[in-house]
Design a protein around this motif. Structure first.
Motif, short mmCIF file in Angstrom:
data_model
loop_
_atom_site.label_atom_id
_atom_site.label_comp_id
_atom_site.label_asym_id
_atom_site.label_seq_id
_atom_site.Cartn_x
_atom_site.Cartn_y
_atom_site.Cartn_z
N GLN A 49 0.83 -1.20 0.00
CA GLN A 49 0.00 0.00 0.00
C GLN A 49 0.87 1.26 0.00
OE1 GLN A 49 -2.71 0.43 3.31
NE2 GLN A 49 -4.13 1.61 2.05
N GLN A 50 1.92 1.26 0.80
CA GLN A 50 2.84 2.39 0.83
C GLN A 50 3.46 2.61 -0.56
OE1 GLN A 50 6.30 1.68 3.27
NE2 GLN A 50 6.67 3.86 3.57
N ASN A 51 3.85 1.54 -1.21
CA ASN A 51 4.44 1.65 -2.55
C ASN A 51 3.44 2.18 -3.57
OD1 ASN A 51 6.89 0.75 -1.59
ND2 ASN A 51 6.76 -1.26 -2.57
N LEU A 52 2.18 1.79 -3.45
CA LEU A 52 1.17 2.30 -4.38
C LEU A 52 0.96 3.81 -4.20
CD1 LEU A 52 -1.42 -0.60 -4.30
CD2 LEU A 52 0.20 -0.05 -6.13
N PHE A 53 0.98 4.28 -2.95
CA PHE A 53 0.87 5.73 -2.71
C PHE A 53 2.06 6.45 -3.32
CE2 PHE A 53 -1.86 4.74 1.17
CZ PHE A 53 -3.03 5.19 0.59
N ARG A 54 3.26 5.89 -3.12
CA ARG A 54 4.47 6.51 -3.68
C ARG A 54 4.41 6.51 -5.20
NH1 ARG A 54 9.00 8.83 -2.87
NH2 ARG A 54 10.84 8.33 -4.11
N HIS A 55 3.98 5.42 -5.78
CA HIS A 55 3.87 5.34 -7.24
C HIS A 55 2.90 6.39 -7.78
CE1 HIS A 55 4.08 3.40 -11.17
NE2 HIS A 55 2.76 3.52 -11.24
N ALA A 56 1.79 6.58 -7.09
CA ALA A 56 0.82 7.60 -7.51
C ALA A 56 1.45 8.99 -7.48
CB ALA A 56 -0.42 7.55 -6.63
N ALA A 57 2.24 9.27 -6.44
CA ALA A 57 2.90 10.57 -6.32
C ALA A 57 3.97 10.77 -7.39
CB ALA A 57 3.51 10.73 -4.93
N VAL A 58 4.74 9.74 -7.67
CA VAL A 58 5.85 9.85 -8.61
C VAL A 58 5.38 9.76 -10.06
CG1 VAL A 58 7.96 8.70 -9.42
CG2 VAL A 58 7.56 8.98 -6.97
N CYS A 59 4.49 8.84 -10.34
CA CYS A 59 4.11 8.53 -11.72
C CYS A 59 2.73 9.04 -12.13
CB CYS A 59 4.16 7.02 -11.95
SG CYS A 59 5.78 6.30 -11.61
N GLY A 60 1.90 9.39 -11.16
CA GLY A 60 0.57 9.90 -11.48
C GLY A 60 -0.45 8.81 -11.80
N GLN A 61 -0.08 7.56 -11.68
CA GLN A 61 -1.01 6.46 -11.93
C GLN A 61 -1.50 5.90 -10.61
OE1 GLN A 61 -2.37 4.92 -14.88
NE2 GLN A 61 -3.61 4.19 -13.19
N THR A 62 -2.80 5.88 -10.42
CA THR A 62 -3.38 5.45 -9.15
C THR A 62 -4.02 4.08 -9.29
OG1 THR A 62 -3.84 7.74 -8.57
CG2 THR A 62 -5.04 6.06 -7.35
N TYR A 63 -3.69 3.22 -8.35
CA TYR A 63 -4.34 1.93 -8.20
C TYR A 63 -4.93 1.90 -6.80
CZ TYR A 63 -1.39 0.80 -12.20
OH TYR A 63 -0.77 0.81 -13.42
N THR A 64 -6.05 1.23 -6.65
CA THR A 64 -6.72 1.17 -5.36
C THR A 64 -6.35 -0.10 -4.63
OG1 THR A 64 -8.59 2.36 -6.34
CG2 THR A 64 -8.98 1.24 -4.24
N PHE A 65 -5.93 0.05 -3.37
CA PHE A 65 -5.65 -1.09 -2.51
C PHE A 65 -6.86 -1.30 -1.60
CE2 PHE A 65 -4.24 -3.14 1.36
CZ PHE A 65 -3.44 -4.17 0.89
N GLU A 66 -7.40 -2.51 -1.57
CA GLU A 66 -8.57 -2.80 -0.75
C GLU A 66 -8.30 -4.06 0.07
OE1 GLU A 66 -11.61 -3.57 -3.64
OE2 GLU A 66 -11.70 -1.48 -4.30
#
Length: 145
Positions: A49-66
Motif C-alpha cells: 500500500q505504501q508503494n502504491l501511494f508513492r507510485h501515484a505521487a511519482v508517476c501519477g497512476q493510481t491503483y486502489t488497494f482494498e
C-alpha cells in the motif's frame, strides 16, 4: 417463417448473453478470467500500500488497494480506467498474505490483452519509483506466465 423468427430471436439473445452487463467481483475472480499469477512476492500488505501511494505521487497512476472485510490475509489491488468503471472494465490483483509475510497474487481481467497492465500494477507495487512496466525484479522470484 416461424423458423426464421426463432433463429433471429436466438441470435439476439446470444448476443445479449455475451455482454458483461452486471459482472460482479465474485464472477471476475474465477479461473475463467485469471490471466496470470505470482507466488511469494517479498512484500507485505503495508509495504504494498505504501508503494502504491508513492507510485501515484511519482508517476501519477493510481491503483486502489482494498482489504477483504474481516479477512486480514486477503486483499486486492484494482485498476479502473475511470472512477465509475464496472468490474468488466477493471483489472484486479487478488492478494493473499502468507505466514512468512510474502504475498501470492492472482491477476484477473474480463477482457483479454491486459497482461501489460498487470505488469504495470506489479511494478507499481514492487518498484514504486519506476513509471514503466519493469519485469527485472521477477528474475529473483518464483514466477510463471
Amino acid at each position: 417463417m416461424k423458423a426464421l423468427f426463432a433463429l433471429a430471436s436466438l441470435a439476439v439473445l446470444s448476443a445479449c448473453a455475451n455482454q458483461p452487463v452486471g459482472l460482479t467481483l465474485n464472477e471476475l475472480e474465477t479461473s475463467r478470467y485469471q490471466i496470470t499469477e505470482r507466488n511469494r512476492l517479498p512484500i507485505d500488505f503495508a509495504k504494498a500500500q505504501q508503494n502504491l501511494f508513492r507510485h501515484a505521487a511519482v508517476c501519477g497512476q493510481t491503483y486502489t488497494f482494498e482489504m477483504e472485510p474481516r479477512q486480514a490475509s486477503y486483499g486486492r489491488i484494482v485498476y479502473r480506467p475511470s472512477p465509475d468503471a464496472d468490474w468488466a472494465h477493471s483489472v484486479v490483483l487478488s492478494l493473499v498474505l502468507l505466514e512468512d509475510r510474502s504475498v501470492n497474487v492472482k491477476a484477473y481481467s474480463y477482457y483479454p490483452g491486459q497482461i501489460g497492465r498487470v505488469h504495470q500494477m506489479l511494478t507499481a507495487m514492487m518498484k514504486p519509483d519506476s513509471c514503466r512496466a519493469d519485469k527485472s525484479w521477477e528474475n529473483k522470484l518464483d514466477v510463471g506466465e
